[in-house]
Design a protein around this motif. Sequence first.
Motif, PDB file in Angstrom:
ATOM      1  N   PHE A 182       1.074  -0.850  -0.631  1.00 59.74           N
ATOM      2  CA  PHE A 182      -0.127   0.124  -0.293  1.00 59.74           C
ATOM      3  C   PHE A 182       1.316   0.933   0.289  1.00 59.74           C
ATOM      4  O   PHE A 182       1.986   1.050   0.364  1.00 59.74           O
ATOM      5  N   THR A 198      -6.065   1.161   0.174  1.00 60.18           N
ATOM      6  CA  THR A 198      -5.877   0.813  -1.502  1.00 60.18           C
ATOM      7  C   THR A 198      -6.963  -0.524  -1.753  1.00 60.18           C
ATOM      8  O   THR A 198      -7.034  -1.324  -0.690  1.00 60.18           O
ATOM      9  N   ASP A 234       5.590  -4.359  -2.589  1.00 60.14           N
ATOM     10  CA  ASP A 234       5.849  -5.302  -3.119  1.00 60.14           C
ATOM     11  C   ASP A 234       6.668  -5.220  -4.748  1.00 60.14           C
ATOM     12  O   ASP A 234       7.356  -6.492  -5.382  1.00 60.14           O
ATOM     13  N   THR A 235       6.479  -3.802  -5.199  1.00 56.43           N
ATOM     14  CA  THR A 235       6.417  -3.868  -6.265  1.00 56.43           C
ATOM     15  C   THR A 235       8.797  -4.034  -6.138  1.00 56.43           C
ATOM     16  O   THR A 235       9.322  -5.253  -7.118  1.00 56.43           O
ATOM     17  N   ILE A 254       3.707  -4.639 -11.218  1.00 58.46           N
ATOM     18  CA  ILE A 254       2.595  -5.798 -10.329  1.00 58.46           C
ATOM     19  C   ILE A 254       1.732  -5.137 -11.439  1.00 58.46           C
ATOM     20  O   ILE A 254       0.776  -4.504 -11.186  1.00 58.46           O
ATOM     21  N   GLY A 258      -4.740  -4.867  -7.400  1.00 58.62           N
ATOM     22  CA  GLY A 258      -3.701  -3.705  -7.614  1.00 58.62           C
ATOM     23  C   GLY A 258      -2.997  -3.550  -8.757  1.00 58.62           C
ATOM     24  O   GLY A 258      -2.465  -4.213  -9.275  1.00 58.62           O
ATOM     25  N   THR A 259      -2.313  -2.207  -8.960  1.00 58.97           N
ATOM     26  CA  THR A 259      -1.467  -2.584  -9.442  1.00 58.97           C
ATOM     27  C   THR A 259      -0.146  -0.832  -9.610  1.00 58.97           C
ATOM     28  O   THR A 259      -0.349   0.188  -8.859  1.00 58.97           O
ATOM     29  N   ASN A 260       1.374  -1.301  -9.903  1.00 58.00           N
ATOM     30  CA  ASN A 260       2.198  -0.325  -9.453  1.00 58.00           C
ATOM     31  C   ASN A 260       3.086  -0.684  -9.892  1.00 58.00           C
ATOM     32  O   ASN A 260       3.742  -1.847 -10.995  1.00 58.00           O
ATOM     33  N   GLU A 288       4.115   4.236  -7.835  1.00 56.15           N
ATOM     34  CA  GLU A 288       2.632   4.136  -7.510  1.00 56.15           C
ATOM     35  C   GLU A 288       2.023   5.061  -7.935  1.00 56.15           C
ATOM     36  O   GLU A 288       0.578   5.568  -8.257  1.00 56.15           O
ATOM     37  N   GLN A 315      -6.272   6.557  -7.370  1.00 51.98           N
ATOM     38  CA  GLN A 315      -6.510   5.205  -7.438  1.00 51.98           C
ATOM     39  C   GLN A 315      -7.216   5.456  -8.935  1.00 51.98           C
ATOM     40  O   GLN A 315      -7.222   3.687  -9.497  1.00 51.98           O
ATOM     41  N   GLU A 318      -5.172   2.431 -11.532  1.00 53.60           N
ATOM     42  CA  GLU A 318      -5.903   1.916 -10.820  1.00 53.60           C
ATOM     43  C   GLU A 318      -7.136   0.792 -11.023  1.00 53.60           C
ATOM     44  O   GLU A 318      -6.810  -0.507 -12.080  1.00 53.60           O
TER      45      GLU A 318
END
Length: 496
Positions: A182, A198, A234-235, A254, A258-260, A288, A315, A318
């Motif tokens: 997040f 998120t 996580d990325t 990712i 979600g995405t990033n 982000e 977002q 996203e």
Amino acid sequence: MSVTASPAAVRSIYSSRSARDRAPRPRVVMTVRSSSTTLSAVPILTKLQRDCATPLPVLRHVADAMAADMRAGLEADGGSDLKMILSYVDALPTGNEKGLFYALDLGGTNFRVLRVQLGGKDERVVATEFEQVSIPHELMFGTSEELFDFIASGLANFAQKEGGKFNLPQGRTRELGFTFSFPVKQTSIDSGILIKWTKGFAVSGTAGKDVVVCLNEAMKRQELNMRVSALVNDTVGTLAGARYWDDDVMVAVILGTGTNACYVERVDAIPKLHGPNSTSGRTIVNTEWGAFSSGLPLTEFDREMDAESINPGEQIFEKTISGMYLGEIVRRVLIRMAEDTRLFGDSVPEKLQMPFSLRTPDICAMQQDCSRDFEIVGSILYNVAGVNSNSSARKIVIDVCDAIAKRGGRLAGAGIVRILQKMEEDSKGTVFGKRTVVAMDGGLYEHYPQYRRYLQDAVTELLGPEISKNIVIEHSKDGSGIGAALLAATNSMYGH
Ligand code: BGC
């Protein structure tokens, strides 16, 4: 590799088959709507396809807006939609890391705990073990303490089962890489303040707090002797995990719930970075990019979904490209078709009216249907919406799914290209002149072939065939857990 999963373990939303999916196929799959009814849905489809379209000029426009936001975000905090968060990771894993390290991955409806025994250059990863636990829905809306207590107790349980090839030297504290997916304003490699939740989380009392302190306090309550040595997105974990095996990895993305994206940046290209420079002259920046919003080809359905979401106005990228939302956008289009053209009968199917009842794995499964009468589509529509459909209605549904997946995949591709181009603009020849790897993870990318293809097409179209040959998008499955453990090793209080 030994894998231990708790009874509550759940797999990715794509691979878990719910009771609904297992429900019997509809007995009646005959035409219930006349083809003139189906035909009247076509203008809605055509308008959707037009509003969603991502031809090259649109992709270029979006990509350039993203580059401008990236630069503004590197200039100053709050300078743009893209936060361009400094990760404080300036030493990436080298392969020399040794010892036992833990990782905790919190980023969606499950959390994962993992331990890894690292054996240095020769032995590399000696053993890993993990457990995955699903987070009860109510905890996503509860208090910070409840959530962190639940996680810490899962971690404590897992730590108790340590043995076999896993070996903690006597007297040492266990060290943990904490992947927290997040937006966090990182204040050092092992601390960071939650900016906002998120992906449907709305836990009270965490925003504005240091999430490492929250976890440490919960671990203390569980009497667990463990210390967070690295807090990573996580990325960032994915990039570190992939880089352990391949020096050409420069970007991680990712595409899941979600995405990033994050990438390796030169510290002298980060005006907002004050204080001691990294020894390597490089650091990882967490873009982000889910918060990006400029120039996106949005439809009325996106706007409605955003307005009714728990984080309206936030977002937007996203909400346009990630797994949590694609099914929901399609559902909203189908409702419109049902209302205006009676595509599914005289009334709008009640089950279809339930928000998020159509999930991205459903639309993905429908797009794989190559049968003559689109029987899989028929059965999913029956199970999700309780309706019988004819094959021309099903074809329209597939086209709706395709329009939404195509836009998502192509926009994701444009984002990746623009990050690579930005890196190349600042350090000529270091990205396009050689093999460059984008480490990719997430169920959406992994399980949705059409989405993946659209993404790759956009990358090739934007970069041209020559340059794109050097760009390798590599699936790095669950790399963020090992990556976080590796970063815990890199930042170990005992050295490595
Ligand atoms: C979060 C990111 C995370 C991404 C992928 C987004 O919602 O803001 O921090 O990397 O999801 O999990």
